[in-house]
Design an enzyme around this catalytic site. Structure first.
Site, mmCIF file in Angstrom:
data_model
loop_
_atom_site.group_PDB
_atom_site.id
_atom_site.type_symbol
_atom_site.label_atom_id
_atom_site.label_comp_id
_atom_site.label_asym_id
_atom_site.label_seq_id
_atom_site.Cartn_x
_atom_site.Cartn_y
_atom_site.Cartn_z
ATOM 1 N N ASP A 35 0.820 -1.228 0.000
ATOM 2 C CA ASP A 35 0.000 0.000 0.000
ATOM 3 C C ASP A 35 0.846 1.267 0.000
ATOM 4 O OD1 ASP A 35 1.046 0.008 2.507
ATOM 5 O OD2 ASP A 35 -0.849 0.286 3.566
ATOM 6 N N ARG A 94 12.919 26.204 -1.721
ATOM 7 C CA ARG A 94 12.395 27.393 -2.412
ATOM 8 C C ARG A 94 11.154 27.934 -1.709
ATOM 9 N NH1 ARG A 94 12.702 24.965 -8.452
ATOM 10 N NH2 ARG A 94 12.385 23.056 -7.267
ATOM 11 N N LYS A 189 18.637 41.212 -16.222
ATOM 12 C CA LYS A 189 17.451 41.477 -17.050
ATOM 13 C C LYS A 189 17.202 42.972 -17.049
ATOM 14 C CE LYS A 189 14.134 37.848 -17.177
ATOM 15 N NZ LYS A 189 13.238 36.988 -16.521
ATOM 16 N N ASP A 215 24.344 27.078 -11.954
ATOM 17 C CA ASP A 215 23.219 27.463 -11.095
ATOM 18 C C ASP A 215 23.145 26.471 -9.941
ATOM 19 O OD1 ASP A 215 21.075 28.899 -10.204
ATOM 20 O OD2 ASP A 215 19.829 28.598 -11.980
HETATM 21 C C1 R5P Z 1 16.113 30.025 -8.720
HETATM 22 O O1 R5P Z 1 16.079 30.807 -7.802
HETATM 23 C C2 R5P Z 1 17.051 28.884 -8.747
HETATM 24 O O2 R5P Z 1 18.364 29.285 -8.439
HETATM 25 C C3 R5P Z 1 17.071 28.208 -10.099
HETATM 26 O O3 R5P Z 1 17.537 29.133 -11.057
HETATM 27 C C4 R5P Z 1 15.716 27.724 -10.492
HETATM 28 O O4 R5P Z 1 15.045 27.122 -9.422
HETATM 29 C C5 R5P Z 1 15.848 26.745 -11.626
HETATM 30 O O5 R5P Z 1 14.570 26.282 -11.966
HETATM 31 P P1 R5P Z 1 14.181 25.947 -13.464
HETATM 32 O O6 R5P Z 1 15.179 24.962 -13.963
HETATM 33 O O7 R5P Z 1 12.803 25.367 -13.332
HETATM 34 O O8 R5P Z 1 14.182 27.220 -14.227
#
Ligand code: R5P
Length: 287
Positions: A35, A94, A189, A215
């Protein structure tokens, strides 16, 4: 001498850490009842011993988190002297603030539960360092930037630029660039006119240069793919992509490989691109 226990997200990583530290690798059974409920049994003798638990809160986040709590709880009940919890990828990071009234502050809730059965806590490149303030036990964030830097050093690139796709990842980009001994920057940006946005590096020109975009995580890949498109338009030569946490939702790897020469991540979450192990980072912290 301690014992390292692996949650099901970190079996290989835990073995590497145990080997590095010359610790025993804990024996346990983790499986699911038909389950879906968890069955967990620890087979090693842990009474009076220092136990290290390694488990990421990666997909499926909720059941991996529950597994972590079950491991900690069982170790405590069996008389472990000290429990050190290592969460290489801190899922829910996040959700570190209430963006709207009434929202669950998930990053805090996780911290509060982890610390109930733990003496010390480590994580790696947590989304926001201030999440550590939710802990009342010693809690430390480890930086994987030097490991990413070491990986790209072997490529012997020609005066590359390490780029962060946004300002939030600038510390990571700087850390990677220090090891490679090259330039770093982040993409900014700029709103040029209503509906007209320009994304380009804050200081540097990427034309004809080799670029490593880094990142903390790649999830849908949206952030990374937009960054790659922009710098390609601006004349970047070869593009390499790296992240610490390969969350990887959907077929993002295939998409990234259509643009980049290499896409690499660490093994905080096991994946097809987890070629960099974070075991030296964890072992060094635990020594
Ligand atoms: C944002 O604050 C994080 O550092 C990443 O850039 C982000 O979470 C990446 O997410 P995705 O691949 O969905 O754009």
């Amino acid at each position: 001498m301690g014992i390292v226990f692996a949650g099901s997200t970190c079996e290989i990583l835990a073995r590497e850490v145990a080997e590095d530290l010359n610790y025993e690798l804990g024996k346990l059974i983790i499986r699911r009842f038909p389950d879906g409920e968890l069955y967990l049994r620890i087979l090693s003798e842990v009474e009076g011993k220092k136990c290290v638990v390694i488990q990421s809160i990666s997909k499926p986040q909720d059941s991996n988190f529950f597994e972590l709590l079950a491991l900690q709880d069982t170790l405590r009940d069996m008389g472990a002297k000290e429990i050190v919890t290592v969460v290489p990828y801190y899922g829910y990071g996040r959700q570190d603030k209430r963006f709207k009234e009434g929202e669950c502050l998930s990053a805090k809730m996780i911290a509060e539960h982890i610390q109930l059965r733990s003496n010390k806590f480590y994580t790696i490149n947590i989304h926001e360092e201030k999440i550590l303030d939710f802990f009342e036990i010693p809690a430390k964030n480890l930086e994987a930037a030097p490991l990413l830097g070491d990986y790209f050093k072997t490529y012997e690139l020609n005066s590359p630029v390490v780029l962060a796709p946004d300002e939030g990842a600038i510390t990571l980009a700087e850390g990677v660039s220090k090891v490679i001994n090259c330039d770093f920057d982040y993409l900014e940006k700029k709103r040029l006119a209503p509906g007209k946005v320009e994304i380009r590096p804050k200081k540097l020109d990427v034309k004809n240069r080799e670029i490593i975009i880094v990142d903390d995580m790649i999830d849908s890949g949206g952030t990374m793919i937009e960054a790659i498109r922009m710098i390609k338009q601006q004349g970047a030569k070869n593009i390499f992509v790296a992240c610490v946490h390969p969350v990887l939702t959907g077929n993002v790897i295939t998409q990234l490989f259509t643009y980049a020469l290499d896409v690499v991540a660490t093994n905080t979450i096991p994946s097809q691109i987890s070629f960099i192990t974070v075991s030296p980072l964890i072992s060094h912290a635990l020594k």
